[in-house]
Structure formats: structure tokens, C-alpha cells
Design a protein around this motif. Sequence first.
Motif, PDB file in Angstrom:
ATOM      1  N   TYR A  77       9.199  -5.312 -12.518  1.00  0.00           N
ATOM      2  CA  TYR A  77       8.248  -6.209 -11.866  1.00  0.00           C
ATOM      3  C   TYR A  77       7.489  -5.484 -10.757  1.00  0.00           C
ATOM      4  CZ  TYR A  77      12.639  -6.648  -9.254  1.00  0.00           C
ATOM      5  OH  TYR A  77      13.814  -6.381  -8.598  1.00  0.00           O
ATOM      6  N   CYS A  78       6.385  -6.052 -10.320  1.00  0.00           N
ATOM      7  CA  CYS A  78       5.500  -5.383  -9.369  1.00  0.00           C
ATOM      8  C   CYS A  78       5.598  -6.028  -7.991  1.00  0.00           C
ATOM      9  CB  CYS A  78       4.065  -5.410  -9.871  1.00  0.00           C
ATOM     10  SG  CYS A  78       3.344  -7.074  -9.932  1.00  0.00           S
ATOM     11  N   ASP A  79       4.726  -5.597  -7.088  1.00  0.00           N
ATOM     12  CA  ASP A  79       4.781  -6.080  -5.701  1.00  0.00           C
ATOM     13  C   ASP A  79       4.375  -7.548  -5.565  1.00  0.00           C
ATOM     14  OD1 ASP A  79       2.007  -5.977  -6.004  1.00  0.00           O
ATOM     15  OD2 ASP A  79       1.826  -4.079  -4.913  1.00  0.00           O
ATOM     16  N   LYS A  80       3.876  -8.158  -6.634  1.00  0.00           N
ATOM     17  CA  LYS A  80       3.499  -9.569  -6.562  1.00  0.00           C
ATOM     18  C   LYS A  80       4.719 -10.479  -6.407  1.00  0.00           C
ATOM     19  CE  LYS A  80      -0.892  -9.238  -9.089  1.00  0.00           C
ATOM     20  NZ  LYS A  80      -1.673  -9.741 -10.253  1.00  0.00           N
ATOM     21  N   CYS A  81       5.923  -9.937  -6.599  1.00  0.00           N
ATOM     22  CA  CYS A  81       7.129 -10.734  -6.367  1.00  0.00           C
ATOM     23  C   CYS A  81       7.202 -11.163  -4.904  1.00  0.00           C
ATOM     24  CB  CYS A  81       8.373  -9.963  -6.782  1.00  0.00           C
ATOM     25  SG  CYS A  81       8.714  -8.474  -5.808  1.00  0.00           S
ATOM     26  N   ASP A  82       6.714 -10.314  -3.996  1.00  0.00           N
ATOM     27  CA  ASP A  82       6.688 -10.668  -2.571  1.00  0.00           C
ATOM     28  C   ASP A  82       5.659 -11.753  -2.282  1.00  0.00           C
ATOM     29  OD1 ASP A  82       8.685  -8.884  -1.877  1.00  0.00           O
ATOM     30  OD2 ASP A  82       7.293  -7.287  -1.292  1.00  0.00           O
ATOM     31  N   VAL A  83       4.549 -11.713  -2.989  1.00  0.00           N
ATOM     32  CA  VAL A  83       3.512 -12.737  -2.804  1.00  0.00           C
ATOM     33  C   VAL A  83       4.072 -14.107  -3.173  1.00  0.00           C
ATOM     34  CG1 VAL A  83       1.252 -13.542  -3.586  1.00  0.00           C
ATOM     35  CG2 VAL A  83       1.636 -11.098  -3.181  1.00  0.00           C
ATOM     36  N   PHE A  84       4.842 -14.160  -4.244  1.00  0.00           N
ATOM     37  CA  PHE A  84       5.447 -15.431  -4.652  1.00  0.00           C
ATOM     38  C   PHE A  84       6.374 -15.959  -3.555  1.00  0.00           C
ATOM     39  CE2 PHE A  84       8.621 -18.131  -6.586  1.00  0.00           C
ATOM     40  CZ  PHE A  84       7.896 -18.902  -7.476  1.00  0.00           C
ATOM     41  N   SER A  85       7.242 -15.105  -3.036  1.00  0.00           N
ATOM     42  CA  SER A  85       8.181 -15.529  -1.987  1.00  0.00           C
ATOM     43  C   SER A  85       7.434 -15.986  -0.743  1.00  0.00           C
ATOM     44  CB  SER A  85       9.133 -14.382  -1.651  1.00  0.00           C
ATOM     45  OG  SER A  85       9.901 -14.010  -2.783  1.00  0.00           O
ATOM     46  N   ALA A  86       6.355 -15.279  -0.400  1.00  0.00           N
ATOM     47  CA  ALA A  86       5.538 -15.691   0.747  1.00  0.00           C
ATOM     48  C   ALA A  86       4.909 -17.059   0.491  1.00  0.00           C
ATOM     49  CB  ALA A  86       4.456 -14.648   1.022  1.00  0.00           C
ATOM     50  N   GLY A  87       4.518 -17.318  -0.750  1.00  0.00           N
ATOM     51  CA  GLY A  87       3.969 -18.627  -1.102  1.00  0.00           C
ATOM     52  C   GLY A  87       4.988 -19.736  -0.925  1.00  0.00           C
ATOM     53  N   VAL A  88       6.243 -19.446  -1.260  1.00  0.00           N
ATOM     54  CA  VAL A  88       7.307 -20.433  -1.066  1.00  0.00           C
ATOM     55  C   VAL A  88       7.463 -20.760   0.417  1.00  0.00           C
ATOM     56  CG1 VAL A  88       9.778 -20.880  -1.319  1.00  0.00           C
ATOM     57  CG2 VAL A  88       8.537 -19.717  -3.151  1.00  0.00           C
ATOM     58  N   ILE A  89       7.411 -19.731   1.254  1.00  0.00           N
ATOM     59  CA  ILE A  89       7.531 -19.932   2.707  1.00  0.00           C
ATOM     60  C   ILE A  89       6.389 -20.806   3.222  1.00  0.00           C
ATOM     61  CG2 ILE A  89       7.459 -18.780   4.948  1.00  0.00           C
ATOM     62  CD1 ILE A  89       8.850 -16.393   3.650  1.00  0.00           C
ATOM     63  N   LEU A  90       5.170 -20.515   2.796  1.00  0.00           N
ATOM     64  CA  LEU A  90       4.015 -21.297   3.252  1.00  0.00           C
ATOM     65  C   LEU A  90       4.108 -22.741   2.773  1.00  0.00           C
ATOM     66  CD1 LEU A  90       1.109 -18.722   2.755  1.00  0.00           C
ATOM     67  CD2 LEU A  90       2.346 -19.291   4.856  1.00  0.00           C
ATOM     68  N   GLU A 133       0.827  -1.207   0.000  1.00  0.00           N
ATOM     69  CA  GLU A 133       0.000   0.000   0.000  1.00  0.00           C
ATOM     70  C   GLU A 133       0.857   1.250   0.000  1.00  0.00           C
ATOM     71  OE1 GLU A 133      -4.051  -1.476   2.385  1.00  0.00           O
ATOM     72  OE2 GLU A 133      -2.349  -0.604   3.487  1.00  0.00           O
ATOM     73  N   ASN A 134       2.068   1.129   0.517  1.00  0.00           N
ATOM     74  CA  ASN A 134       3.000   2.254   0.547  1.00  0.00           C
ATOM     75  C   ASN A 134       4.020   2.193  -0.578  1.00  0.00           C
ATOM     76  OD1 ASN A 134       2.212   3.741   3.045  1.00  0.00           O
ATOM     77  ND2 ASN A 134       2.589   1.740   3.965  1.00  0.00           N
ATOM     78  N   ASN A 135       3.703   1.372  -1.605  1.00  0.00           N
ATOM     79  CA  ASN A 135       4.548   1.232  -2.791  1.00  0.00           C
ATOM     80  C   ASN A 135       5.959   0.771  -2.456  1.00  0.00           C
ATOM     81  OD1 ASN A 135       2.622   2.080  -4.802  1.00  0.00           O
ATOM     82  ND2 ASN A 135       2.846   4.165  -4.018  1.00  0.00           N
ATOM     83  N   LEU A 136       6.074  -0.090  -1.469  1.00  0.00           N
ATOM     84  CA  LEU A 136       7.351  -0.685  -1.100  1.00  0.00           C
ATOM     85  C   LEU A 136       7.294  -2.190  -1.331  1.00  0.00           C
ATOM     86  CD1 LEU A 136       7.962   1.154   2.301  1.00  0.00           C
ATOM     87  CD2 LEU A 136       9.074   1.655   0.126  1.00  0.00           C
ATOM     88  N   ILE A 137       8.406  -2.763  -1.754  1.00  0.00           N
ATOM     89  CA  ILE A 137       8.502  -4.213  -1.890  1.00  0.00           C
ATOM     90  C   ILE A 137       9.714  -4.693  -1.094  1.00  0.00           C
ATOM     91  CG2 ILE A 137       7.291  -4.456  -4.081  1.00  0.00           C
ATOM     92  CD1 ILE A 137       9.931  -4.354  -5.537  1.00  0.00           C
ATOM     93  N   HIS A 138       9.597  -5.894  -0.538  1.00  0.00           N
ATOM     94  CA  HIS A 138      10.640  -6.431   0.343  1.00  0.00           C
ATOM     95  C   HIS A 138      11.762  -7.102  -0.444  1.00  0.00           C
ATOM     96  CE1 HIS A 138      12.573  -9.004   3.366  1.00  0.00           C
ATOM     97  NE2 HIS A 138      12.032  -8.209   4.277  1.00  0.00           N
ATOM     98  N   ARG A 139      11.429  -8.014  -1.308  1.00  0.00           N
ATOM     99  CA  ARG A 139      12.318  -8.710  -2.240  1.00  0.00           C
ATOM    100  C   ARG A 139      13.274  -9.712  -1.592  1.00  0.00           C
ATOM    101  NH1 ARG A 139      14.924  -4.727  -6.586  1.00  0.00           N
ATOM    102  NH2 ARG A 139      15.954  -3.895  -4.745  1.00  0.00           N
TER     103      ARG A 139
END
Length: 550
Positions: free
Chosen positions: A296-309, A232-238
Motif C-alpha cells: 500500500y502507498c502513503d494514502k493510508c495516512d490520508v485515510f486515517s487523517a480523514g477519520v480524525i477529522l 515527500e520523504n517516502n515515509l508513512i506514519h501508519r
Amino acid sequence: MLQHMKDQSNLIEQEFLVGSKQRIKKIFLLMSEGMLFKVSELQLKRAPLLTMHVQFIDPSSDHFVQLNSDETLYGFRLSYQGKSLEIFTSDKANYEIWKTHFRLNCIMNNFHDAFSVSKMIGKGSFAKVYSATKKENNNQYAIKAFSKSYMSQQSKGIESLLNEIKVMRRLNHPNIVKLHEVHETTNSIYFVLDMIQGGELLQRVRETGFLPAQTMQKLAFNLISALRHMHENNLIHRDLKPENLLLKSTENHYEIVLADFGLATSLNEEPLFKRCGTPGFVAPEILEYVDGMDFYCDKCDVFSAGVILYLLITGNAPFAGADQKSILKSNKQCEVDFKDQQFKLAPTQMQDLVQSMLIRKPSFRLSSEECLKHPYFKELAKEYNRQIELFQNNLQGYSEFKNAIKIGTQEIEQRSPLNFNSSESISSNISLTKQKQRKSSIVVGASKFSQYSAKLSKQNSREIAGKFYSYLDIPQKQEPKKQQDLHRLALTNSQMKNMANCKQDSFDDPTAENCNIGAMVRQYNSTRQIRIPDSSLKIKECNTPTLQKQ
């Protein structure tokens, strides 16, 4: 300039007393997100808060302004680019408000006066972590200490610290590490973080075994909620991975805290590195990115979170390999075994969510916002919406944080960043020539951190904001690695470990009785050596003697 000020939200304002040519006059200051404004009838001037240093002036001191007042005056000494400005007010309430905001937005230089350090509780290649008590309230904090001399030798090491500070100050969420203050001394930079008692999530899972379905649901919700706040704050963790998830306490296994923003960057600004991350957890679009493509967009973090889960559900990483090269290849191909026996035992809705998070093509992958609307979180979302008001986002940091949930980290891990210049190789992207050019532009006499801060401050705001990198993610040439545990495949190579071992003694150890930061050094701290450009605040010359070159 006036329009710039109007665009700022959450302004705070105050009239202060200053001493000028043996007389006392009033000035009017405004503080906004990242900027301090001096307002007069004829002009408006500003200075950035990111590289401004602040000291608190005791009411009992004998400053010229204080001696010529019948009231008790509380003051600040603002240092910026070699000049200083002392401002005073008799309004104790407003003084405390400004004090809070200065702590949140500027660099302090009174660490050894403000904190009592007890012991070292963590150690890594680039930083040490100490437990400390704040003297004014006896609260416990974790102090992450960085050696300035060591960081200045790393490619873009100084930018990494400024990036870490800037990113973390924009975040305020119960499941994200909170940076309270930043201090500079002659030898070190200190991050003041909340103490976390639970340790790493991965270690807890190793001790307890598989997490129950209800615990996994709450953990996943907290993780994705933290990501949504960043996005929401236009930040990505990566750089999401299990080692960067810490537990708040030993009472449960789902109240996590997201840490390590070394590779975080803003989607609105040019990042220092575009292809980076940890093998086995990085999104395929990052590995495939080349200059000229749409970023690339913020969905890169969603992918990494999916790997963790997926890892937490099955006990296995989706992208395996005998070495780093093979893991990267598998990571890029993105072939996930959703027929794994353990995965099929998970709740059907959780399986669907994780599969939707691990879709190779970002346009088909769920966003963090869409993940939270997934049926898997239906009941948790209702409860979350009732509680989230306690932790409202406040980007500018211009509200009291007395009731805020304390979050932070005391864990340090050794790892090197990965700057993916090709799908199968990792190398540095800074030349020795550029490093020499950077060193030659620094003024002798000031601390390396202050010198570079001054250099960055002279650039426009976009250039300053764009300097994003990580203090734990300095790109180095990687040597082939022996097979390691999966979650350690991206740790530092032998060269980096040797460098770290050689440089650890250069830290300003806050636990030492005779720790090089005595009263005289603090009085003439290098943080006063920064100079102010003509377009910023007009403040009187600082006559502080310069420190000898470190």
C-alpha cells in the motif's frame, strides 16, 4: 565506495589531529547523511552514524594530542564496535558545527553530565517521560526514557528503538515532533525532545467542545502539511489517531504536533510489519494486505487523517463497535455515514475534502499533496507558502537549527501495536526459537542495546535501514477486551500491563540522587563495547574494561 560518497549531499569536511603510536598525524573526515568517511590517498573507509557513540573531550583534558600542542584543542571520542578514535581540532567554529551534527546523528553517552532532570511528567508501558534542563543553555526539554533490559525482552524491541531514531531524524517540520539527541547509559536510552505545553488535542476538545470552523480548517491544514512532509520523504506514519496529535500551547486549538512514529516506515525499504495500526483508524488496504500483493502507498495516512477529522466534526467515530473485533470489521467494510447531522453542518468544502480522504479505494483517494490543493485550503495555502521557508526540510540535518521552531512531546500513552495477521485477529509473528537464536548471538559483557546495534551494523545498509518497528508497538497476543472508550480500543492488554508494571523499576531513573550512573560507570559506559568491521574506519583499540553482564 567512491561513487557512494559522490552520491551523498550536504557533505561536511574537516582535517583532524589524531595520536598514533606516540606521534601526531592528520586525517581527513567527511560526514554525509548517515555515514562518516575517512579519506586517504589509497582508500576510502566509512562507518554508519546511527550506531556510533560520541563523547566530547574537554579542552582542558590531558590527552596526548592536547599535551603536545601549543593551541587549545577541542576533541571528540568516537566509539564504534569496541574501538575508539579520538580526533581534535583547534578550529572552534568548525568544532561546534561537527558537534551539532554528531548530536543530531549519533548516540551520545553524557546524559547525566549534560542534563539536570527535575521530575517525571508522564509514564507508559514502555517508557517514562521527564522534564529536564540542558546545563549548557538552560533550555527545557522532555526526556523520554526507555529501559534497555525491558526493550531487549520484547520481540524486535531493539529494532524498534533504532527505527524510531532513524525515522525521526529524517523529519524537520513545524508540526512534527523533533528529536534533538539520543543518549545511552548503562540501563537506559534517552530521547531528547522539545517540551510541549498544550497536551493532547482530544483532551482539549473534550474540555472546550466542538471546534469552530476556522480552527478546524487550520488544524486540518497543519495535520495534512505534516503528512505531506513525511510522504515527500517516502515515509508513512501508519498510526494516526487523536492521541498522537498534541497541541503546542494553550493559546489556540490548531497548532498541533504529530507524534509517535512507532509504526512509521519507509516506502523504499522492507518494513518489519506490513499489517498494523489502530482499529477504527487504520486504512482498509492495510487490513486487506497479504504477502505477494503490491504494498500500500502513503494514502493510508490520508485515510486515517480523514477519520480524525470526521471524529472532530461529528463527535463520533465513523467505525463503531461493541468490541475490537466488531470495530475491525466495520473498519474493513469502510461504510461511513456522511449523512450524519453534525457532519452536514460542516462547511461544504470541508465535507467534500473529508469524503475524498475516506474513499475506500486508494486509487480514487486524494494524496496529501492533492488535499492541500483542495479549494478548502485555498487561502491558507497562500499564507503557508510564505511561511514554510522558515521550516525548510533538511533530511541530512547538516544545517544550524538555532532558529528552528521547537517541537516535541511530553505525553505518553499506554497502548500495544496491532499486527493484523487476519482481518479479525491479532497475534505475534516472532517465535521463541527466533528469540533464543537472537540472544545466543549476543556477546556477553556489552549492553543489550549496544550489542544489538553492533549486530545490525555488521549487515549491509539496506538491512540496517529496513529494521523498522516501534518501541510502543511490540506485537503481543491480545486477549478479548471489555468495551472501552473508542479512542482507547487499541490500548495494551492485561498481560502487557502486568509486564510493564513488573519492569518499570528497571528504568534508570534520572531523578534519583543515587541513580546507578555514577562517574565510574559513565567512564566505562557500555557504549564503548561496540566493534568496528574491517570495511569501516581504522581506529585504535579501546582498552576500556567491559561491564559485567547486566
